[in-house]
Design an enzyme around this catalytic site. Structure first.
Site, PDB file in Angstrom:
ATOM      1  N   TYR A   1      78.759 -31.158  38.542  1.00 13.76           N
ATOM      2  CA  TYR A   1      77.530 -31.986  38.182  1.00 13.76           C
ATOM      3  C   TYR A   1      77.272 -32.339  36.733  1.00 13.76           C
ATOM      4  CZ  TYR A   1      72.393 -32.707  38.338  1.00 13.76           C
ATOM      5  OH  TYR A   1      71.079 -33.506  38.176  1.00 13.76           O
TER       6      TYR A   1
ATOM      7  N   SER B   1      70.322 -36.181  33.400  1.00 16.77           N
ATOM      8  CA  SER B   1      69.663 -34.647  33.331  1.00 16.77           C
ATOM      9  C   SER B   1      70.203 -33.750  32.371  1.00 16.77           C
ATOM     10  CB  SER B   1      70.362 -34.100  34.896  1.00 16.77           C
ATOM     11  OG  SER B   1      69.964 -32.673  34.891  1.00 16.77           O
TER      12      SER B   1
END
Length: 312
Positions: free
Chosen positions: A186, A160
């Protein structure tokens, strides 16, 4: 040695179906984690459409069976399999890899969690790092023999642009001392996905295995269930939102395209290799240089192996 940046005829609006057009994977075997919904289900559907035998590795096998039936009905390919896999549980991964029989040609490490509340595994590992990175690391290394057994194989690490939120914080990977931040956790896990692709390619290229990291884009799926309104850490302009079909395109490209034959250790977004950045750029664009650092990739591989060994 000059390294050529990979460009393709595809882009932001291309779908996974577009990318896989004309590709025949009959006789090849693919495994997609987190394939019971969202990008994983779409990736599995398109791979099945190429004729591949596809295994859906999922936590919820009932949901996986429903998706497998939908894929079979849509593609006519009945060579679909569903198997239980919990990436946060080393025992589940060990059972999965021990049960695998025969070769594996495509591994798509798609499953993941995003910005979840503070949580730790039984081993004391931070949940996002454990699920997004360590689980897939254990899966890939456990399946190395299958990947190496029958000609060229590809591993796709779904990362990501969130990797730009944090490098690996080597002295406190599991937030033992620093205050837990769901987005930093994350980001660190998504950096780890890219570093894994770099080191897997270095270690395994002689075995015919290449690995690349991909950025799907901004796609609203169950992944965002822990974020405000399902919209991530900030508002994404409407023109940058992708459909699920568009979001799965870059992973399918990395898994199937002849344009990436022999190519590994790269980061792709919008179906093209991304620009390397030394500071944050435009939203959703580029890959941080630290995520491609060979020394960091080796360090992470060794650290991950030590963590799993300590877990027994």
């Amino acid at each position: 040695m000059t390294v050529t940046t990979i460009t393709t005829p595809y882009g932001f609006s291309s779908t996974a179906t577009d990318v896989a057009q004309g590709i025949d994977l009959t006789g090849r075997r693919a495994l997609v984690t987190g394939a019971s919904s969202g990008l994983g289900a779409e990736t599995a559907r398109v791979l099945a459409g190429t004729g591949a035998s596809v295994t859906l590795a999922v936590r919820d096998t009932a949901a996986g069976e429903r998706v497998a039936k939908e894929i079979a009905d849509a593609t006519g390919n009945r060579d679909l399999h569903v198997a239980p896999l919990d990436l946060a549980d080393p025992r589940s991964i060990a059972a999965f890899t021990a049960a695998w029989r025969g070769p594996l040609h495509v591994l798509v490490n798609n499953a993941g969690v995003m910005a979840c509340p503070e949580r730790y595994t039984a081993q004391g590992w931070e949940w996002q790092f454990a699920t997004n990175h360590l689980g897939h690391f254990a899966l890939a290394t456990g399946l190395h023999g299958a990947l190496a057994s029958d000609g060229p194989a590809r591993v796709v690490a779904v990362s990501s642009s969130g990797h730009q939120l944090s490098p690996i914080v080597w002295d406190d990977v599991h937030f033992a001392f620093r205050p837990y931040d769901p987005w930093l956790a994350y980001g660190q896990s998504k950096t780890a996905n890219v570093l894994f692709a770099v080191e897997a390619t270095r270690r395994w290229a002689d075995d015919g295995i290449t690995a690349n990291a991909v950025m799907p884009g901004a796609v609203f799926t169950n992944l965002q269930r822990h974020t405000e309104g399902g919209r991530g850490s900030g508002s994404v302009p409407a023109e940058l939102i992708k459909t699920v079909g568009q979001g799965a395109a870059t992973a399918v490209l990395a898994a199937t395209s002849p344009l990436l034959e022999g190519v590994g250790g790269r980061y792709f977004a919008d179906c093209n290799e991304a620009e390397v950045l030394d500071h944050r750029g435009a939203p959703l664009q580029g890959v941080a240089r630290y995520a491609l650092d060979p020394a960091g990739a080796r360090r992470l591989w060794e650290l991950s192996g030590e963590m799993l060994a300590d877990a027994g």
